[in-house]
Structures are given as structure tokens and as C-alpha cells.
Design an enzyme around this catalytic site. Sequence first.
Site, PDB file in Angstrom:
ATOM      1  N   HIS A 136     -33.967 -16.168  19.082  1.00 39.88           N
ATOM      2  CA  HIS A 136     -35.394 -16.011  19.361  1.00 39.88           C
ATOM      3  C   HIS A 136     -36.036 -15.271  18.192  1.00 39.88           C
ATOM      4  CE1 HIS A 136     -39.104 -14.993  21.365  1.00 39.88           C
ATOM      5  NE2 HIS A 136     -38.718 -15.544  22.507  1.00 39.88           N
ATOM      6  N   HIS A 137     -37.037 -15.904  17.565  1.00 39.64           N
ATOM      7  CA  HIS A 137     -37.601 -15.379  16.326  1.00 39.64           C
ATOM      8  C   HIS A 137     -38.379 -14.081  16.526  1.00 39.64           C
ATOM      9  CE1 HIS A 137     -38.496 -15.414  12.199  1.00 39.64           C
ATOM     10  NE2 HIS A 137     -38.767 -16.695  12.027  1.00 39.64           N
ATOM     11  N   ALA A 138     -38.831 -13.799  17.739  1.00 39.03           N
ATOM     12  CA  ALA A 138     -39.526 -12.534  17.985  1.00 39.03           C
ATOM     13  C   ALA A 138     -38.568 -11.349  17.911  1.00 39.03           C
ATOM     14  CB  ALA A 138     -40.206 -12.564  19.354  1.00 39.03           C
TER      15      ALA A 138
END
Length: 213
Positions: free
Chosen positions: A185-187
Site C-alpha cells: 500500500h503506497h500510503a
Amino acid sequence: MKKIEFGSVHRKKHFDFFNGMNHPHFNITANIEITAFVKYVKASELPLTFSLVYLLSKTANDIPEFRWRIRNGSIIEHESVHPSFTVPTDEADVFSFCTVDHAEKASDFIKRAQKVKEDMKKNPSMEDEPGRDDFLFMSAIPWISFTGIQHAMSYHPHDSVPRISWGRFFGQSGATLMPLSVQAHHALVDGWHMGQFFQTFEEMAKNPSAYLQ
């Protein structure tokens, strides 16, 4: 488990930006040299898959961001995360999930994995324990030296569990290479953390005797 609070305004903006996307996961695939790992596992008569899963799991646990999960808009950090990987079954020609608690020592993890695998062969499972997100989803594609992979997953709502996959080993210039795919997850996980994962795992694979005890 602890709650993560960002001290940096920019880091919070980064989180909000990617967390608001319909598909916030990103995936990187690279060929990793595992020559020393394969030789050591064979010479030590260790189970290859369990040894590989252990090193991948240890790599993820060594990087805090791979232990972060999103719950109701907040970030929590698990003390450890546990591999849930695919194994063949006696029931059908499709896989079962095999979840094994992470262990600091490779020998402890391998013993646990061998027991759980035997149980899953006769009583296969496709369900994760409700309410848990302290997993690492792993899968082997041993028939293909793939150059990319796309995972099936729910997008609405999306989860924040990393996906780790590996493919068929192949030889190149006297070395043994393995395609490795890591999705996160890029967050939570940025390119820097992804780079750490690949570098850390490759270092472990080059020095297997230091980790597979």
C-alpha cells in the site's frame, strides 16, 4: 501493537494522497540472485519453500513500514507480521492458504510450517481469521520466471496487507536468479522502503548461514 502518528506534515500529506486512491497498491518485480541460498539449503537439507518464506518474512518484519496497517483511517504497527502462503492440497488442483506464526529462529519457523502444511493438505482453507490484518500474503508461481504479476484483491474497501510472490528460478551467467514481486500500500510503503526490502532480502540470500539457523 502501537498507533503511528506522523510528526511530519509532508508525510501526512503523502499518506492522505495515496490512501484516497481507488487502487493505492503498487508492485515492483525484480530478479534476485539466490545462488548461495540454493546451495546452502541443499547442502543443509533444509526445505526450500519454508526457508524462502522465512527469509521473506524476516525481511518484512525488519522494516517497520511492512508491519503497518490501516484501520479506520488510522495507522497501527504490529510487533510482528505472519506469512500466509500458498501450498498444494490433496482435495483439488488449487491451493490452500497456510498461515504460520513468524519466529525469530528459522528452525522454529520451519517446524511450525511443516505441521501447519500437513494440516492444510487434508483440511484446506481459503479464509483468513476475521479481524486480523497482521498477515503477509505470499504465493509461489514455480512454473514461470515471470516479469510482472497482478494480484486479485478487493478494492472497495482495499486492505493494506503486502503481497509477496516468487517465480521459477533460472540460471544466468553462472548465477541462480529468482523473480521476486512485492506489492504494498503506497500510503504506508514508499519506494525507499521497497528498495530496502529488495536489498535486505538479497543480502540475506547471499549469506544464508547467518540467518537459517
